[in-house]
Write a protein that holds these residues in place. Structure first.
Motif, PDB file in Angstrom:
ATOM      1  N   MET A   1       0.723  -1.022   0.018  1.00 52.54           N
ATOM      2  CA  MET A   1      -0.288  -0.184   0.182  1.00 52.54           C
ATOM      3  C   MET A   1       0.850   1.680   0.081  1.00 52.54           C
ATOM      4  SD  MET A   1      -3.435  -0.703   2.689  1.00 52.54           S
ATOM      5  CE  MET A   1      -3.901   0.740   1.940  1.00 52.54           C
ATOM      6  N   ASN A   2       2.017   0.580   0.945  1.00 47.41           N
ATOM      7  CA  ASN A   2       2.800   2.369   1.116  1.00 47.41           C
ATOM      8  C   ASN A   2       3.172   2.527  -0.286  1.00 47.41           C
ATOM      9  OD1 ASN A   2       1.845   3.094   3.810  1.00 47.41           O
ATOM     10  ND2 ASN A   2       3.244   1.602   4.300  1.00 47.41           N
ATOM     11  N   LEU A   3       4.477   1.935  -1.370  1.00 41.52           N
ATOM     12  CA  LEU A   3       5.125   1.447  -2.215  1.00 41.52           C
ATOM     13  C   LEU A   3       4.355   2.471  -3.127  1.00 41.52           C
ATOM     14  CD1 LEU A   3       7.402   0.145  -3.239  1.00 41.52           C
ATOM     15  CD2 LEU A   3       6.641  -1.598  -4.643  1.00 41.52           C
ATOM     16  N   GLU A   4       4.056   2.848  -3.653  1.00 47.15           N
ATOM     17  CA  GLU A   4       3.102   3.694  -4.618  1.00 47.15           C
ATOM     18  C   GLU A   4       3.185   5.131  -4.216  1.00 47.15           C
ATOM     19  OE1 GLU A   4      -1.236   5.060  -6.905  1.00 47.15           O
ATOM     20  OE2 GLU A   4      -1.144   3.154  -5.727  1.00 47.15           O
ATOM     21  N   LEU A   5       3.286   5.913  -2.746  1.00 45.42           N
ATOM     22  CA  LEU A   5       3.178   6.506  -1.736  1.00 45.42           C
ATOM     23  C   LEU A   5       4.746   6.928  -2.074  1.00 45.42           C
ATOM     24  CD1 LEU A   5       2.367   9.084  -0.967  1.00 45.42           C
ATOM     25  CD2 LEU A   5       1.834   7.994   1.524  1.00 45.42           C
ATOM     26  N   PHE A   6       5.124   5.829  -1.794  1.00 44.72           N
ATOM     27  CA  PHE A   6       6.748   5.814  -0.899  1.00 44.72           C
ATOM     28  C   PHE A   6       7.689   6.882  -3.180  1.00 44.72           C
ATOM     29  CE2 PHE A   6       7.778   3.378   2.467  1.00 44.72           C
ATOM     30  CZ  PHE A   6       6.332   4.004   2.899  1.00 44.72           C
ATOM     31  N   GLU A   7       7.092   6.142  -3.799  1.00 49.53           N
ATOM     32  CA  GLU A   7       7.809   6.520  -5.034  1.00 49.53           C
ATOM     33  C   GLU A   7       7.511   8.016  -5.853  1.00 49.53           C
ATOM     34  OE1 GLU A   7       9.915   5.297  -7.184  1.00 49.53           O
ATOM     35  OE2 GLU A   7      10.125   3.353  -5.581  1.00 49.53           O
TER      36      GLU A   7
ATOM     37  N   VAL B   1       6.634  10.154  -3.764  1.00 50.72           N
ATOM     38  CA  VAL B   1       7.475  11.076  -3.062  1.00 50.72           C
ATOM     39  C   VAL B   1       8.601  11.084  -3.525  1.00 50.72           C
ATOM     40  CG1 VAL B   1       8.162  11.657  -0.560  1.00 50.72           C
ATOM     41  CG2 VAL B   1       5.983  10.655  -0.893  1.00 50.72           C
ATOM     42  N   ARG B   2       9.798   9.910  -3.763  1.00 53.47           N
ATOM     43  CA  ARG B   2      11.080  10.106  -3.772  1.00 53.47           C
ATOM     44  C   ARG B   2      11.466  10.978  -5.197  1.00 53.47           C
ATOM     45  NH1 ARG B   2      13.885   7.737  -8.097  1.00 53.47           N
ATOM     46  NH2 ARG B   2      11.764   7.052  -9.099  1.00 53.47           N
ATOM     47  N   GLY B   3      10.291  10.403  -6.177  1.00 55.48           N
ATOM     48  CA  GLY B   3       9.553  11.200  -7.141  1.00 55.48           C
ATOM     49  C   GLY B   3       9.685  13.178  -7.020  1.00 55.48           C
ATOM     50  N   TRP B   4       8.775  13.448  -6.285  1.00 57.09           N
ATOM     51  CA  TRP B   4       8.829  14.537  -6.077  1.00 57.09           C
ATOM     52  C   TRP B   4      10.453  15.260  -5.330  1.00 57.09           C
ATOM     53  CZ3 TRP B   4       9.448  16.884  -1.156  1.00 57.09           C
ATOM     54  CH2 TRP B   4       8.866  18.652  -1.055  1.00 57.09           C
ATOM     55  N   THR B   5      11.347  14.205  -4.171  1.00 54.87           N
ATOM     56  CA  THR B   5      12.296  14.643  -2.919  1.00 54.87           C
ATOM     57  C   THR B   5      13.027  15.231  -4.584  1.00 54.87           C
ATOM     58  OG1 THR B   5      11.357  13.354  -1.738  1.00 54.87           O
ATOM     59  CG2 THR B   5      13.756  13.723  -2.149  1.00 54.87           C
TER      60      THR B   5
ATOM     61  N   PHE C   1      11.595  24.015   0.977  1.00 57.15           N
ATOM     62  CA  PHE C   1      10.371  22.256  -0.301  1.00 57.15           C
ATOM     63  C   PHE C   1      10.106  21.259   1.178  1.00 57.15           C
ATOM     64  CE2 PHE C   1      12.691  23.710  -4.198  1.00 57.15           C
ATOM     65  CZ  PHE C   1      12.056  24.314  -4.778  1.00 57.15           C
ATOM     66  N   THR C   2       8.740  21.486   1.245  1.00 61.76           N
ATOM     67  CA  THR C   2       8.113  20.907   2.231  1.00 61.76           C
ATOM     68  C   THR C   2       7.160  20.137   1.729  1.00 61.76           C
ATOM     69  OG1 THR C   2       8.783  22.475   3.825  1.00 61.76           O
ATOM     70  CG2 THR C   2       7.336  20.794   4.430  1.00 61.76           C
ATOM     71  N   ALA C   3       6.871  18.388   2.399  1.00 60.94           N
ATOM     72  CA  ALA C   3       6.127  17.726   1.285  1.00 60.94           C
ATOM     73  C   ALA C   3       5.096  17.196   3.341  1.00 60.94           C
ATOM     74  CB  ALA C   3       6.930  15.947   1.547  1.00 60.94           C
ATOM     75  N   LEU C   4       4.118  17.730   2.823  1.00 62.83           N
ATOM     76  CA  LEU C   4       3.076  17.652   4.560  1.00 62.83           C
ATOM     77  C   LEU C   4       1.864  16.386   3.678  1.00 62.83           C
ATOM     78  CD1 LEU C   4       1.396  20.855   4.638  1.00 62.83           C
ATOM     79  CD2 LEU C   4       3.206  20.477   5.701  1.00 62.83           C
ATOM     80  N   ILE C   5       2.361  15.743   4.805  1.00 60.50           N
ATOM     81  CA  ILE C   5       1.935  13.860   4.322  1.00 60.50           C
ATOM     82  C   ILE C   5       0.686  14.457   5.556  1.00 60.50           C
ATOM     83  CG2 ILE C   5       2.598  10.694   4.579  1.00 60.50           C
ATOM     84  CD1 ILE C   5       5.194  11.929   4.036  1.00 60.50           C
TER      85      ILE C   5
END
Length: 727
Positions: A104-110, A112-116, A150-154
């Motif tokens: 479930m988290n892998l899609e979100l992690f990818e 987030v990684r692209g945005w980072t 640059f800030t990611a609000l999770i």
């Protein structure tokens, strides 16, 4: 707690000299809780002491006999097999839950990684980041835009942070594996007691990993200027900003924004509720320093659907829960705190209770073997040894096998029934997942569908027709069937694709799904050929009607196919013979553990401790107290011989008599009231040691809520708080 458990002799004073107050021995509460009723008569009186009625917990009770610990004592080998089966099953359950969460988290992690790395490229493209600028002692003069972080609000969508701690750790590991410098900062670091220095200290310890007396951003800049560290984004993850001190968090953001020109720092902020929480924590000046982007973690309900789909809908896990237990777990999840952690904890307790209560639960490994390997060797892993006659008779005496089976109670019949159960369970899981795929369209929860699908059918509804659903299966399942009739052709096409995946192991159902898919494609092709713009007139309206009619026919056939699967394959698991081996149905036991009275539980533990601990020095089947027992157990069982109040002097004499008696004499002679004179102590036990152990055991009984210490009115007596059951 006395350290004499499992030894034939108590420790000598020489061994006890090295024991300090900090060397506390663990106090294990081994219990089998059962239902009981509390005597509410005492509550009507003013200051009357509380009395707990435990007569229904007597070992002679019929309900208690089924879960009596003496059964396990007479069957130690199978107890080890059940423990091994529990460890294997729960290990697989934990792995399944972990795989579900990672998926479930892998899609979100990818994402987030692209945005980072996209944000990192924007920072580098400004041209201000270089080794010389990083080591420059003076701040660079730039505008306010370059100082934004640059800030990611999770958004975690979870009021309790316990479920999200591991998620942020996994996110950090995922970013590290993709070439980022990551530091996980806990919300406890942002408190007024430690100030901003506590945050910087935690940050530098994770990244710099050196012993430095100073904790400042210049140390981080010097570390980042090195060749092996340069050229990678620095990610700082704060798991829960709502638990942080607002002033400390604002000061930390202010410091980071001054150094973001030299060090490419990217912030990750975890938020449990909404983005408005950020405005409540930070001032407007601090908010201007953040360039925010929003991401969302899966909600607790989505996580629950994944876990239920991976656990309860898979027959190869060797464990499942009955209808009543599933309803209790659902209510416990929604009413308790709504966390996956509490649900998994309750599920583990249910699994442990199933393997401790059900004598045949060690046969659950049948779900892990093929249908050709159907014999069970209780001493090795070599197949070919049949089940003993005693266990075979116990299996056919299960409530689910008392009717509907042939009179032949052979081993081959038992194995054949297990194979049939495995097949029916597989079919049941297939229909459940097909229903859930329809329920996703209406945002139904899989646990709700599971509770309705596992409900026992009424006796008069087992032979119901295709067009009518049993009364016990009405709400969600009927809504799902109706939803199939209403969905559009595009949604129906996607639904049939998922049904093909779930019915892959059932060829006859897969063929019907393929037939529906081909019929839907044929209707779509026919509609495309007939639907011409020039034919839109009142007379040509029949073509449009024919299009709707064709789609309705496919939807109706899909609904009829779903109803047929429900009628033929969605039989309650609790109606299948031998399901007790795999399905836990003792909801009363689970309730007693999660919401039970701990004082009654401890009372039963102390009264029945010999049958649980099974000390090799204690006589088997005897009720005599021996010196190798726990001091707390000895004192509590001696207190059962007294009334509401226990005389401390007589109590101590009885305790001293047991500790100073020889093991042979204690095992052969019953307990008697002590004489006036205390016998001389044994060479290895002195009076001071006996008094110390006596005081410690009394204090433990007081802490457990079983005793009330002496008062000024009766300084030589203690009061018992749990009455009604003698040893």
């Amino acid at each position: 707690m006395t350290p004499t458990l499992g030894t034939s002799n108590p420790p000598s004073p020489r061994d006890a000299e090295g024991i300090t107050d900090g060397d506390l021995q663990p106090f294990f509460v081994l219990h089998k809780p059962e239902l009981c009723k509390v005597d509410a008569g005492g509550s009507k009186r003013g200051k009357a002491r509380r009395k707990i009625d435990l007569h229904q917990l007597s070992p002679n009770s019929r309900e208690t006999a089924g879960a009596s610990p003496s059964d396990a004592a007479n069957d130690p080998d199978y107890g080890e097999l059940r423990m091994a089966s529990f460890n294997a099953t729960w290990s697989e359950i934990e792995c399944t839950i972990q795989r579900c969460m990672e998926k479930m988290n892998l899609e979100l992690f990818e994402e987030v990684r692209g945005w980072t790395f996209e944000s990192f490229d924007k920072i580098i493209s400004s041209g201000l980041h270089s080794v010389s600028n990083t080591l420059s002692p003076c701040p660079l003069i730039t505008d306010g835009t370059c100082r934004q972080i640059f800030t990611a609000l999770i958004l975690t969508k979870n009021m309790e942070h316990v479920d999200d701690t591991s998620t942020f750790l996994d996110l950090g590991e995922h970013l590290v594996s993709n070439g980022c410098h990551v530091a996980n900062l806990s919300s406890s670091s942002f408190n007024a007691k430690h100030g901003v220095g506590g945050c910087l200290k935690s940050l530098l310890r994770q990244l710099v990993m050196g012993s430095s007396e100073t904790f400042g951003m210049d140390v981080l800049a010097s570390w980042y200027s090195k060749k092996e560290n340069n050229g990678k984004p620095v990610v700082l993850i704060i798991d829960n900003i709502e638990q942080c001190c607002g002033t400390i968090l604002a000061a930390f953001i202010s410091i980071v924004s001054e150094w973001v020109i030299k060090i490419p720092i990217i912030l990750f902020l975890g938020i449990a509720t909404t983005t408005d929480a950020l405005r409540c924590q930070l001032s407007s000046d601090s908010l201007k320093r953040l360039n925010c982007f929003r991401f969302s973690l899966p909600s607790p309900s989505e996580r629950m659907n994944a876990i239920v789909g991976g656990l309860f809908a898979k027959p190869n896990l060797s464990f499942a829960v009955g209808h009543d237990v599933a309803v209790f777990l659902r209510n416990y999840f929604s009413r308790h705190d709504g966390t996956i952690t509490s649900f998994v904890r309750a599920l583990k307790i249910a699994c442990a209770k199933h393997y401790s209560v059900e004598p045949l639960s060690f046969l659950s490994r049948f779900m892990h073997i093929g249908e050709t390997e159907v014999t069970f060797d209780l001493e090795s892993t070599t197949p070919g040894v049949s089940l003993p006659d005693s266990k075979l008779k116990l299996a056919f005496d299960l409530p689910s096998c008392r009717r509907g089976l042939s009179k032949e109670k052979s081993y081959s019949e038992f194995v054949q029934r297990l194979i049939e159960l495995k097949k029916l369970w597989r079919d049941w899981s297939c229909v459940l997942m097909c229903l859930f795929e329809v329920g996703k369209i209406s945002k139904m929860q899989l646990l709700d569908i599971f509770c309705e699908a596992s409900a026992p059918m009424a006796p008069d509804s087992r032979n119901s027709s295709v067009g009518t659903m049993p009364p016990a299966k009405g709400k969600l399942i009927s809504q799902a069937i109706q939803k199939v009739r209403e969905i559009s052709p595009a949604v129906l096409s996607c639904l049939l694709d998922t049904w093909a995946i779930h019915t892959a192991e059932i060829p006859e159902n897969l063929d019907k799904v393929r037939e529906l898919q081909s019929l839907l494609r044929a209707v779509d092709d026919d509609d495309c050929s007939k639907n011409q713009p020039t034919k839109i007139s009142r007379r040509a309206g029949g073509g449009f009607y024919a299009e709707i009619k064709g789609n309705v026919q496919v939807n109706e056939k899909a609904a009829l196919f779903l109803k047929q699967m429900i009628r033929e394959m969605l039989k309650p698991i609790e109606s299948i013979p031998f399901h007790e081996i795999f399905v836990f149905k003792r909801v009363d036991v689970l309730k007693a553990v999660l919401t039970g009275d701990s004082r009654k539980t401890i009372h039963l533990d102390l009264v029945r401790s010999p049958s649980f601990l099974r000390c090799h020095s204690c006589p088997s089947g005897g009720k005599a107290l021996t010196r190798c027992m726990h001091d707390t157990t000895i004192l509590y069982q001696l207190a059962q011989e007294h009334g509401d109040f226990v005389n401390l002097h007589n109590w101590y004499r009885s305790f001293s008599t047991i500790l100073t008696a020889s093991p042979a004499a204690a095992a052969s002679t019953p307990r008697r009231k002590p004489k006036a004179a205390v016998p001389p102590p044994s060479p290895d036990v002195d009076t001071a040691s006996i008094q110390a152990r006596f005081c410690r055991a009394v204090i433990e009984l007081q802490v457990a809520g079983l005793l009330r210490m002496p008062t000024k009115r009766r300084p030589d007596h203690v009061q018992r708080l749990v009455l009604g059951l003698s040893s």
